[in-house]
Design a protein around this motif. Structure first.
Motif, PDB file in Angstrom:
ATOM      1  N   LEU A 101       1.087  -1.227   0.118  1.00  0.00           N
ATOM      2  CA  LEU A 101       0.144  -0.062  -0.219  1.00  0.00           C
ATOM      3  C   LEU A 101       0.809   1.141   0.068  1.00  0.00           C
ATOM      4  O   LEU A 101       0.694   2.299  -0.575  1.00  0.00           O
ATOM      5  CB  LEU A 101      -0.925  -0.084   1.174  1.00  0.00           C
ATOM      6  N   MET A 102       1.946   1.181   0.564  1.00  0.00           N
ATOM      7  CA  MET A 102       3.005   2.290   0.844  1.00  0.00           C
ATOM      8  C   MET A 102       3.533   2.600  -0.597  1.00  0.00           C
ATOM      9  O   MET A 102       3.618   3.658  -1.249  1.00  0.00           O
ATOM     10  CB  MET A 102       3.895   2.271   1.844  1.00  0.00           C
ATOM     11  N   GLY A 103       3.848   1.455  -1.348  1.00  0.00           N
ATOM     12  CA  GLY A 103       4.383   1.446  -2.585  1.00  0.00           C
ATOM     13  C   GLY A 103       3.533   2.095  -3.571  1.00  0.00           C
ATOM     14  O   GLY A 103       4.030   2.682  -4.698  1.00  0.00           O
ATOM     15  N   LEU A 104       2.204   2.190  -3.334  1.00  0.00           N
ATOM     16  CA  LEU A 104       1.325   2.913  -4.263  1.00  0.00           C
ATOM     17  C   LEU A 104       1.610   4.403  -4.301  1.00  0.00           C
ATOM     18  O   LEU A 104       1.043   4.970  -5.254  1.00  0.00           O
ATOM     19  CB  LEU A 104      -0.072   2.564  -3.953  1.00  0.00           C
ATOM     20  N   MET A 105       2.171   4.877  -3.384  1.00  0.00           N
ATOM     21  CA  MET A 105       2.462   6.221  -3.218  1.00  0.00           C
ATOM     22  C   MET A 105       3.508   6.912  -3.726  1.00  0.00           C
ATOM     23  O   MET A 105       4.814   6.212  -3.124  1.00  0.00           O
ATOM     24  CB  MET A 105       2.102   6.647  -1.547  1.00  0.00           C
ATOM     25  N   THR A 106       3.567   7.195  -4.859  1.00  0.00           N
ATOM     26  CA  THR A 106       5.002   7.846  -5.459  1.00  0.00           C
ATOM     27  C   THR A 106       5.010   9.182  -5.360  1.00  0.00           C
ATOM     28  O   THR A 106       4.243   9.945  -4.761  1.00  0.00           O
ATOM     29  CB  THR A 106       5.075   7.340  -6.970  1.00  0.00           C
ATOM     30  N   GLY A 107       5.923   9.887  -6.102  1.00  0.00           N
ATOM     31  CA  GLY A 107       6.092  11.228  -6.279  1.00  0.00           C
ATOM     32  C   GLY A 107       7.179  11.626  -5.500  1.00  0.00           C
ATOM     33  O   GLY A 107       8.065  11.097  -4.817  1.00  0.00           O
ATOM     34  N   TYR A 121      -1.419   7.090   6.216  1.00  0.00           N
ATOM     35  CA  TYR A 121      -2.347   6.904   4.887  1.00  0.00           C
ATOM     36  C   TYR A 121      -2.543   5.340   4.605  1.00  0.00           C
ATOM     37  O   TYR A 121      -3.832   4.838   4.307  1.00  0.00           O
ATOM     38  CB  TYR A 121      -2.053   7.544   3.686  1.00  0.00           C
ATOM     39  N   ALA A 122      -1.411   4.527   4.565  1.00  0.00           N
ATOM     40  CA  ALA A 122      -1.458   3.281   4.178  1.00  0.00           C
ATOM     41  C   ALA A 122      -2.418   2.285   5.092  1.00  0.00           C
ATOM     42  O   ALA A 122      -3.329   1.669   4.860  1.00  0.00           O
ATOM     43  CB  ALA A 122      -0.197   2.655   4.221  1.00  0.00           C
ATOM     44  N   VAL A 123      -2.148   2.709   6.461  1.00  0.00           N
ATOM     45  CA  VAL A 123      -3.038   2.138   7.639  1.00  0.00           C
ATOM     46  C   VAL A 123      -4.431   2.623   7.614  1.00  0.00           C
ATOM     47  O   VAL A 123      -5.395   1.640   7.702  1.00  0.00           O
ATOM     48  CB  VAL A 123      -2.324   2.550   9.028  1.00  0.00           C
ATOM     49  N   LEU A 124      -4.822   3.861   7.414  1.00  0.00           N
ATOM     50  CA  LEU A 124      -6.091   4.320   7.257  1.00  0.00           C
ATOM     51  C   LEU A 124      -6.716   3.520   5.989  1.00  0.00           C
ATOM     52  O   LEU A 124      -8.034   3.239   6.011  1.00  0.00           O
ATOM     53  CB  LEU A 124      -6.005   5.925   6.796  1.00  0.00           C
ATOM     54  N   ALA A 125      -6.044   3.317   4.705  1.00  0.00           N
ATOM     55  CA  ALA A 125      -6.537   2.712   3.704  1.00  0.00           C
ATOM     56  C   ALA A 125      -6.916   1.224   4.063  1.00  0.00           C
ATOM     57  O   ALA A 125      -7.857   0.614   3.685  1.00  0.00           O
ATOM     58  CB  ALA A 125      -5.620   2.699   2.774  1.00  0.00           C
ATOM     59  N   ALA A 126      -5.896   0.514   4.951  1.00  0.00           N
ATOM     60  CA  ALA A 126      -6.204  -1.008   5.066  1.00  0.00           C
ATOM     61  C   ALA A 126      -7.427  -0.903   5.888  1.00  0.00           C
ATOM     62  O   ALA A 126      -7.789  -2.140   6.059  1.00  0.00           O
ATOM     63  CB  ALA A 126      -4.730  -1.312   5.876  1.00  0.00           C
ATOM     64  N   ARG A 127      -7.509   0.192   6.823  1.00  0.00           N
ATOM     65  CA  ARG A 127      -8.743   0.031   7.674  1.00  0.00           C
ATOM     66  C   ARG A 127      -9.943   0.398   7.421  1.00  0.00           C
ATOM     67  O   ARG A 127     -10.953   0.559   8.233  1.00  0.00           O
ATOM     68  CB  ARG A 127      -8.295   0.595   9.365  1.00  0.00           C
ATOM     69  N   GLY A 128      -9.869   0.913   6.058  1.00  0.00           N
ATOM     70  CA  GLY A 128     -11.116   1.469   5.559  1.00  0.00           C
ATOM     71  C   GLY A 128     -11.624   2.927   5.741  1.00  0.00           C
ATOM     72  O   GLY A 128     -12.762   3.136   5.434  1.00  0.00           O
ATOM     73  N   PHE A 129     -10.675   3.693   6.623  1.00  0.00           N
ATOM     74  CA  PHE A 129     -11.147   5.083   6.555  1.00  0.00           C
ATOM     75  C   PHE A 129     -11.086   5.821   5.273  1.00  0.00           C
ATOM     76  O   PHE A 129     -11.769   6.660   5.100  1.00  0.00           O
ATOM     77  CB  PHE A 129     -10.079   5.747   7.512  1.00  0.00           C
ATOM     78  N   VAL A 130     -10.189   5.473   4.366  1.00  0.00           N
ATOM     79  CA  VAL A 130      -9.986   5.908   3.045  1.00  0.00           C
ATOM     80  C   VAL A 130      -9.833   5.109   2.042  1.00  0.00           C
ATOM     81  O   VAL A 130      -9.326   4.137   2.166  1.00  0.00           O
ATOM     82  CB  VAL A 130      -8.656   7.186   2.791  1.00  0.00           C
ATOM     83  N   PRO A 131     -10.306   5.443   0.683  1.00  0.00           N
ATOM     84  CA  PRO A 131     -10.309   4.398  -0.306  1.00  0.00           C
ATOM     85  C   PRO A 131      -8.891   4.299  -0.844  1.00  0.00           C
ATOM     86  O   PRO A 131      -8.112   5.031  -0.718  1.00  0.00           O
ATOM     87  CB  PRO A 131     -10.982   4.884  -1.329  1.00  0.00           C
ATOM     88  N   VAL A 132      -8.451   2.927  -0.965  1.00  0.00           N
ATOM     89  CA  VAL A 132      -7.157   2.629  -1.554  1.00  0.00           C
ATOM     90  C   VAL A 132      -6.922   3.306  -2.759  1.00  0.00           C
ATOM     91  O   VAL A 132      -5.625   3.795  -3.058  1.00  0.00           O
ATOM     92  CB  VAL A 132      -6.881   1.116  -1.765  1.00  0.00           C
ATOM     93  N   GLU A 133      -7.724   3.609  -3.633  1.00  0.00           N
ATOM     94  CA  GLU A 133      -7.641   4.086  -4.881  1.00  0.00           C
ATOM     95  C   GLU A 133      -7.239   5.639  -4.689  1.00  0.00           C
ATOM     96  O   GLU A 133      -6.696   6.197  -5.754  1.00  0.00           O
ATOM     97  CB  GLU A 133      -9.069   4.484  -5.624  1.00  0.00           C
ATOM     98  N   TRP A 134      -7.159   6.114  -3.546  1.00  0.00           N
ATOM     99  CA  TRP A 134      -6.634   7.483  -3.263  1.00  0.00           C
ATOM    100  C   TRP A 134      -5.081   7.503  -3.257  1.00  0.00           C
ATOM    101  O   TRP A 134      -4.492   8.415  -3.634  1.00  0.00           O
ATOM    102  CB  TRP A 134      -7.241   8.046  -2.046  1.00  0.00           C
ATOM    103  N   LEU A 135      -4.307   6.166  -2.828  1.00  0.00           N
ATOM    104  CA  LEU A 135      -3.111   6.276  -2.628  1.00  0.00           C
ATOM    105  C   LEU A 135      -2.325   6.828  -3.842  1.00  0.00           C
ATOM    106  O   LEU A 135      -1.097   7.305  -3.495  1.00  0.00           O
ATOM    107  CB  LEU A 135      -2.911   4.788  -1.896  1.00  0.00           C
ATOM    108  N   PRO A 136      -2.430   6.103  -5.043  1.00  0.00           N
ATOM    109  CA  PRO A 136      -1.349   6.458  -6.180  1.00  0.00           C
ATOM    110  C   PRO A 136      -1.392   8.238  -6.109  1.00  0.00           C
ATOM    111  O   PRO A 136      -0.491   8.722  -6.841  1.00  0.00           O
ATOM    112  CB  PRO A 136      -2.188   5.756  -7.300  1.00  0.00           C
ATOM    113  N   GLY A 137      -2.434   8.964  -5.940  1.00  0.00           N
ATOM    114  CA  GLY A 137      -2.361  10.555  -6.010  1.00  0.00           C
ATOM    115  C   GLY A 137      -1.746  11.139  -5.067  1.00  0.00           C
ATOM    116  O   GLY A 137      -1.736  12.461  -5.055  1.00  0.00           O
TER     117      GLY A 137
END
Length: 233
Positions: free
Chosen positions: A17-23, A73-89
């Motif tokens: 999940l962390m690997g989805l976040m680039t930039g 952000y990765a933990v929030l996504a894993a626990r359902g607080f934010v969509p995983v689809e947000w991570l690449p942005g």
């Protein structure tokens, strides 16, 4: 816990999940140093969920170490607080996931953070506010880095919280040996001198973290110093 796509995530999924976040992210070590602490808190300790993140009786988690939010952000996504689809942005102009978390944009984020020395004073005020409202069940947690203890605002908060008996207040100090002015005798000693309950554990050992997070501390605020590998250059 599942996210919007009904996929169940575990700790083993967090690096991906962390690997989805680039930039252009400059605080990778600040993020990875907190990964285990964040997972144990959100998986086993915090009484908060996507369904009740605005519930007055929820636990409050304040990320003071907000200048390295990728693990958060990765933990929030894993626990359902934010969509995983947000991570690449992450970090892009139109993404809600900025290089510092924004409480108005990120579901579950209690404060906007990133500047050193703010989270613990805000947590003290939050604990006082809950007490004044007669809300005695919610716990307040804040995660700070050892370098934040270079900031005087934190020492004022530490000195106040102990005598005030803020026993719903919990602090986790992730110690990756990055402080410019480390205190002789260790971090825990500073808190103990101000009347806190204090434990020091391996910040990568999930069972040790869980035991320290749930240790009783009647009448006193509680700090857990989570030691991890020194920050690399």
């Amino acid at each position: 816990m599942t996210n919007a796509t009904d996929t169940t995530y575990t700790y083993a999924d967090l690096p991906g999940l962390m690997g989805l976040m680039t930039g252009d992210e400059k605080h990778g070590p600040a993020a990875t140093s907190t990964l285990d602490v964040l997972w144990v808190l959100y998986d086993r300790v915090l009484r908060v969920s996507p369904e009740r993140w605005a519930d007055p009786e929820r636990d409050r988690f304040l990320l003071s170490k907000g200048h390295g939010p990728m693990a958060y952000y990765a933990v929030l996504a894993a626990r359902g607080f934010v969509p995983v689809e947000w991570l690449p942005g992450f970090g892009s102009y139109d993404s809600p996931l900025g290089h510092h978390p924004d409480r108005t944009l990120v579901p579950g984020a209690e404060i906007g953070s990133g500047s050193l020395g703010h989270g613990l004073p805000i947590a003290v005020g939050t604990a006082l506010g809950l007490r004044a409202q007669g809300l005695h069940e919610p716990r307040v947690w804040t995660l700070i880095g050892d370098a934040e203890l270079d900031e005087g605002s934190n020492h004022e908060a530490i000195a106040f919280a102990g005598p005030a008996g803020l026993d719903r207040l919990h602090t986790v100090v992730v110690d990756n040996s990055s402080a410019s002015y480390p205190r002789p005798g260790g971090i825990a000693a500073r808190f103990e001198a101000a009347g806190w309950s204090a434990l020091t554990v391996d910040g990568r050992d999930h069972e040790a973290l869980y035991g320290a997070f749930t240790a009783p501390h009647p009448g006193r605020p509680h700090v857990v110093v989570a030691r991890v590998e020194p920050k690399s250059a």
